[in-house]
Each structure stands twice: as structure tokens, then as C-alpha cells.
Design an enzyme around this catalytic site. Structure first.
Site, short mmCIF file in Angstrom:
data_model
loop_
_atom_site.label_atom_id
_atom_site.label_comp_id
_atom_site.label_asym_id
_atom_site.label_seq_id
_atom_site.Cartn_x
_atom_site.Cartn_y
_atom_site.Cartn_z
N LYS A 155 -26.98 9.25 -0.94
CA LYS A 155 -26.33 8.15 -1.68
C LYS A 155 -24.82 8.27 -1.43
O LYS A 155 -24.14 9.09 -2.04
CB LYS A 155 -26.63 8.30 -3.17
CG LYS A 155 -26.60 7.01 -3.98
CD LYS A 155 -25.32 6.22 -3.93
CE LYS A 155 -24.28 6.68 -4.94
NZ LYS A 155 -23.00 5.98 -4.83
N GLU A 191 -19.85 20.65 -5.98
CA GLU A 191 -18.51 20.92 -5.44
C GLU A 191 -17.58 19.92 -6.10
O GLU A 191 -17.64 18.73 -5.81
CB GLU A 191 -18.56 20.78 -3.92
CG GLU A 191 -17.40 21.47 -3.25
CD GLU A 191 -16.23 20.54 -3.12
OE1 GLU A 191 -15.41 20.49 -4.08
OE2 GLU A 191 -16.12 19.86 -2.10
N CYS A 240 -10.59 17.71 -2.13
CA CYS A 240 -11.00 18.65 -3.19
C CYS A 240 -10.24 19.96 -3.06
O CYS A 240 -9.88 20.58 -4.05
CB CYS A 240 -12.50 18.90 -3.12
SG CYS A 240 -13.09 19.27 -1.47
N GLU A 252 -6.41 18.09 -11.81
CA GLU A 252 -6.55 17.59 -10.45
C GLU A 252 -6.08 16.13 -10.41
O GLU A 252 -6.65 15.27 -11.08
CB GLU A 252 -8.02 17.68 -10.00
CG GLU A 252 -8.19 17.24 -8.58
CD GLU A 252 -9.63 17.35 -8.08
OE1 GLU A 252 -10.53 16.80 -8.75
OE2 GLU A 252 -9.85 17.96 -7.02
#
Ligand code: NDP
Length: 495
Positions: free
Chosen positions: A191, A266, A300, A397
Site C-alpha cells: 500500500k 520504522e 526519517c 521530528e
């Protein structure tokens, strides 16, 4: 017809691959979403419509899981490790043959400067090559056991694996998760993100051309809350790998818990590069900046925190500011240092963070290219200095081109700051003191530590994944093959 006729020129890379972007790829067949609905893809450099994609939903995920289950019982499930490796090898060759077109597709879809998109396409090929070679080299062991017994272990596929992929590095993330899953003989349901799914579809087309049996790889574009949720909660899926935000990762883990299946998460980070007074600053400088602004900071493993020891602090700030002044931002096709952010929503998130830095010392910003479209989602790279370690910009983040510089006195202070966020994905240390290199490598709380370099997610061979809110499980390298397989123990009594 899937291609917007007004923007036909942008969609030409899709035409090169010959798939219908408004379809799902299920059981080896391109087919519209069962509900017949489509979503619109945007070029983030210009705000223009790129093309329509399928809005797959729970029914399409169900069809894809059934196709994958069928593949496991027939052609793909019977393929030997050698055959799986040969398939991946052919696929890697096809990816390499189409690097330019894949890069163009990614640049238009993600807004990634062409050179960076090309590096991702080459990395995708490299994942296929690596896992092609590894497919027949993962095996069980014989175990010393009781008299009259022979005991051994087998590495077997989970079965159907679900892969939920974000928009920032579609090709790399597909390569590392689908590549490893196929090498171990799983059948995959992928997906991709609703904001960037064209290279996932192109990959499916190339896989079919490489001879992958029907159903071994299925791609269902759609919304996260619909197709993504349906995949992570489907009772026919035996393993989920997810890359994305902490909040969605937690939801994915919760839904997979109902089926009691393993999950690899992750979830990003707030990765630090720690520069000591004795470091080779010339060597460090490009890594310090590039690892923060690559893919406009939507990485990331971006190095969003720079910890600099006080003896070289002012000198290095000047050098960093000099590099920032050279960073140009514009249309991905112009191949500048930075392209746009993926969406107006992501731009707004980053701008809100920037406004929370109004109390900070903004020491450098990049430069907007004259031709940058006002409709593009551009944000100038921004460097803040003297940032308190507990400031929101040093803790959360941001997922945009924003770096904070934090001064420190000594090794203990550096460690406390570097380990002082809820994340733990990547860290690097710049020092020529060998003993300190080892102490820091052991004490840093991160899934990967680089000494005198920084690999932002790089290294197909290097296991990758986090601790804390950066997630759990490991992808890349051989480690991924263990994650994408089940260990079975067999004990034979033969007297
Ligand atoms: P999400 O974590 O929401 O999306 C990642 C993937 O999960 C996409 O494919 C998404 O589909 C899918 N998804 C969304 N909701 C669900 C759900 N309920 N069940 C299953 N799958 C779902 O990230 P966003 O794109 O919304 O970005 C938000 C923030 O996440 C960013 O600002 C950034 O901080 C972080 N992020 C981190 C990434 C990383 O590499 N670690 C990558 C991307 C984002 P869809 O896109 O179609 O909704």
C-alpha cells in the site's frame, strides 16, 4: 483514462512504463479500484495535477490478499530460493535499465530533485541485486540434541506480508522491504502513500516483465485510513512492515495485534551528529548539511540536530552558514539542492515549527530560485544556532529542511544531549580520538552509529531500524531476511 490530458507531458514517464496509473495491480492484472473511485496526484513543485490514481479500499485489499495467498499455494510458493534470486536479479536489471524514467517519475510525484531521485532508483536496483544474491544463502542450522535425535532449523516465509510505505522514499523503502520479503518467498501486498505511488506502480509493472508469478506482488493505492487500515488489520496477512509517523505506526501495531502478527515499525527520528574539537571539520561539513537538507529534510534518518563542541563552535557555525547560503530551492526538474515539500499540509506543519523558532538565533537560510512556482510547496532551509536541547525544535521530528545547532562542553554532556529525545534512529560522531569513537558508539542510543561519516538511511547492506519512538525491527542487509522469515525447529527421533 488515467492521465490528465492537460498535463500529458508530465505523465509521459507513466506512458513509458505502459501501466494505467488509475489502477491497482492485483493478481498480475491492472484493474480499477472495486468502488471505481480515483484520487488525484499532484506535482508538488507546481501544484498542478499529475494524474489520477486508484482509491483502493478494503475490498481491493481483500482481493490482493487472496491473490497473494493463491500465489503462495501455486507458482510463487513453489519457487526455489535459486529461482527467487534469479527473478530478483532480472528485476534489478530492469530497474537499472529504467533508472532515468523512474527518477523522472519520482521527481514529478515526490518533488525530489532528479539527481536524488536517480540515487533512489539506483538504490532500488541495488536492493534487488543484494536480495537476489542473498535469497539462497539464508538457511537453518543443525543443533546438538539428545542421543538418537537429529535436530535442525528451517527458515520459512511468513506467507502474505503487508507493506505500508510513505511518500518520502518510495523506491528505497519498497526495495528494502518488498525485496527482502520476496527473497524469503513471501507474497506481498503493498500500500503506497496516496501522495506518491507512481514508482510503486512502475515497480509492479517491471516485476511482471521480469516474470514474477501473478499474485506474488500486489499494489493497492488508496487512503491510509481505508486501504492502509484494511491491510494492517487483515486476518490473512502474516507480517506487516510500516514506515511513517509514530502515531500511525502505533495504530498499525494495534490493528496487527488483533491478528497477533509481527510488525516492523520504522518511525523516524531526531538524529544527531556530534562534532568534537579534534574532528576533521572539512570532511564533516558536507555531511553535516546534506544529511539535514537531503530530500528537503523529509528523511526519517535526517540529521536534524548538530551538536558542536565549544572549541570549534563559532568557526563551524560560520562554515555551515556559508554552505546554507549556497542551497538553492526550486522545481525538482531543475535539480537544485532542494525541491518542494510533498504537500501544502507538510509545508504548513514545517512553517508552524519555524514560527516556534522565533525566539531562536536564525543564523542561515537558503535561497529560493527565481523560477520557483508560487504554487510549489517550497520552504527555505533554515539553520538555528545556540538552541537549548529541550526546545521543541530540538526535540520533535519536523520533517522539513530545518537543523538546530547545540553547543556542548565535553563528552558526557554530548551524550546526554544526543540521547535526550524519545527517538533513536541514527547518530554520528566526528572525532579523531579512537577511544572516544568506541565509547560514543557504544553509549549512543540509536539503531545505527556512524563514525566520521553519516549515512542518511544509506547502505543496502547495513541493518537499519530504531529504538524508542523510532520503532522496532530491522530492515536492510541480511537482518531483514530473518525478519521476513519464520524459524521452524525440527527434531527427528531415529534411535
Ligand atoms: P503516515 O504515518 O500517516 O503515513 C505513512 C503511511 O501509512 C502512508 O502509506 C499512509 O497512507 C499510511 N497510513 C495512514 N494512516 C493509516 C492507517 N490508519 N492504517 C494504516 N496505514 C495508514 O504519515 P503522513 O504521510 O501523514 O506524514 C505525517 C508525518 O509522519 C510527517 O510529517 C513525518 O513527521 C512523519 N513521516 C515519517 C516518515 C518516515 O520515514 N519515518 C515518512 C513519512 C512521514 P496515506 O499516505 O495514503 O494516508
Amino acid at each position: 483514462m488515467s492521465i490528465n490530458p492537460d498535463t500529458q507531458q508530465h505523465a509521459s514517464p507513466v506512458a513509458h512504463f505502459g501501466f494505467d496509473a488509475s489502477c491497482c495491480f492485483i493478481g498480475g492484472v491492472w484493474q480499477p479500484a472495486s468502488g471505481g473511485e480515483v484520487l488525484t496526484l499532484e506535482n508538488p513543485s507546481t501544484g498542478e495535477t499529475l494524474c489520477a490514481i486508484a482509491r483502493g479500499d478494503a475490498a481491493d485489499i481483500d482481493a490482493a490478499v487472496i491473490a497473494a495467498q493463491t500465489a503462495m499455494q501455486t507458482g510463487w510458493g513453489r519457487a526455489t530460493a535459486l529461482e527467487r534470486g534469479r527473478f530478483l536479479s532480472r528485476l534489478g536489471r530492469l530497474v537499472l535499465d529504467n533508472v532515468e524514467q523512474l527518477a523522472e517519475l519520482e521527481a514529478l510525484d515526490v518533488g525530489k530533485p532528479v539527481k536524488q531521485a536517480k540515487a533512489d532508483a539506483v538504490a532500488l536496483a541495488r536492493y534487488c541485486e543484494f536480495y537476489a544474491g542473498a535469497a539462497d544463502k539464508v538457511h537453518g542450522e543443525t543443533l546438538p540434541y539428545l542421543e538418537g535425535y537429529t535436530a535442525f532449523t528451517l527458515r520459512e516465509p511468513h506467507g502474505v506480508t503487508g507493506h505500508i510505505v510513505p511518500w518520502n522514499y518510495p523506491m528505497q523503502i519498497i526495495g528494502r522491504s518488498v525485496g527482502a520479503a520476496l527473497a524469503m518467498g513471501n507474497a506481498c501486498v503493498l500500500k503506497p502513500a496516496e501522495e506518491a505511488c507512481l514508482t510503486a506502480l512502475a515497480f509492479a509493472e517491471l516485476a511482471a516483465q521480469a516474470g514474477l508469478p501473478a499474485g506474488a506482488l500486489n499494489v493497492v493505492p488508496g487512503l491510509g485510513a481505508e486501504a492502509g487500515q484494511a491491510l494492517s488489520s487483515h486476518s490473512g496477512v502474516q507480517h506487516i512492515s510500516f514506515t511513517g509517523s509514530v502515531s500511525t505506526g502505533a495504530k498499525v501495531q494495534a490493528s496487527a495485534a488483533n491478528s497477533v502478527v509481527p510488525v516492523t515499525l520504522e518511525l523516524g527520528g531526531k538524529s544527531a551528529q556530534v562534532v568534537f574539537d579534534d574532528a576533521d571539520l572539512d570532511a564533516a561539513l558536507p555531511f553535516l548539511v546534506n544529511a539535514g537538507v537531503q530530500n528537503a529534510g523529509q528523511t526519517c534518518s535526517a540529521s536534524s540536530r548538530l551538536l558542536i563542541q565549544k572549541g570549534v563552535y563559532h568557526q563551524l557555525i560560520d562554515q555551515l552558514a556559508g554552505r546554507y547560503a549556497q542551497l538553492q530551492v526550486g522545481d525538482a526538474m531543475q535539480d537544485l539542492a532542494l525541491g518542494p515539500l510533498i504537500s501544502a499540509r507538510q509545508k504548513s506543519i514545517v512553517e508552524q515549527y519555524l514560527s516556534q523558532g522565533s525566539d531562536l538565533d536564525k543564523v542561515a537560510v537558503g535561497v529560493m530560485h527565481d523560477d520557483a512556482s508560487p504554487q510549489g510547496h517550497f520552504v527555505l532551509p533554515t539553520l538555528f544556532a545556540d538552541v537549548p536541547p529541550d526546545h521543541v525544535l530540538a526535540q520533535e521530528e519536523i520533517f522539513g529542511p530545518v537543523q538546530v545547532v547545540i553547543p556542548f562542553e565535553d563528552e558526557d554532556a554530548a551524550l546526554a544531549i544526543a540521547n535526550g529525545t524519545p527517538y533513536g534512529l541514527v547518530a554520528s560522531v566526528w572525532t579523531n580520538d579512537g577511544a572516544r569513537q568506541m565509547r560514543m558508539a557504544k553509549a549512543l542510543r540509536a539503531g545505527q552509529v556512524f563514525i566520521n561519516n553519516y549515512g542518511a538511511g544509506g547502505g543496502v547492506e547495513l541493518p537499519f531500524g530504531g529504538v524508542g519512538k523510532s520503532g522496532h525491527g530491522r530492515e536492510k542487509g541480511f537482518e531483514a531476511l530473518y525478519g521476513f522469515s519464520c524459524l521452524k525447529t525440527v527434531a527427528v527421533s531415529h534411535g
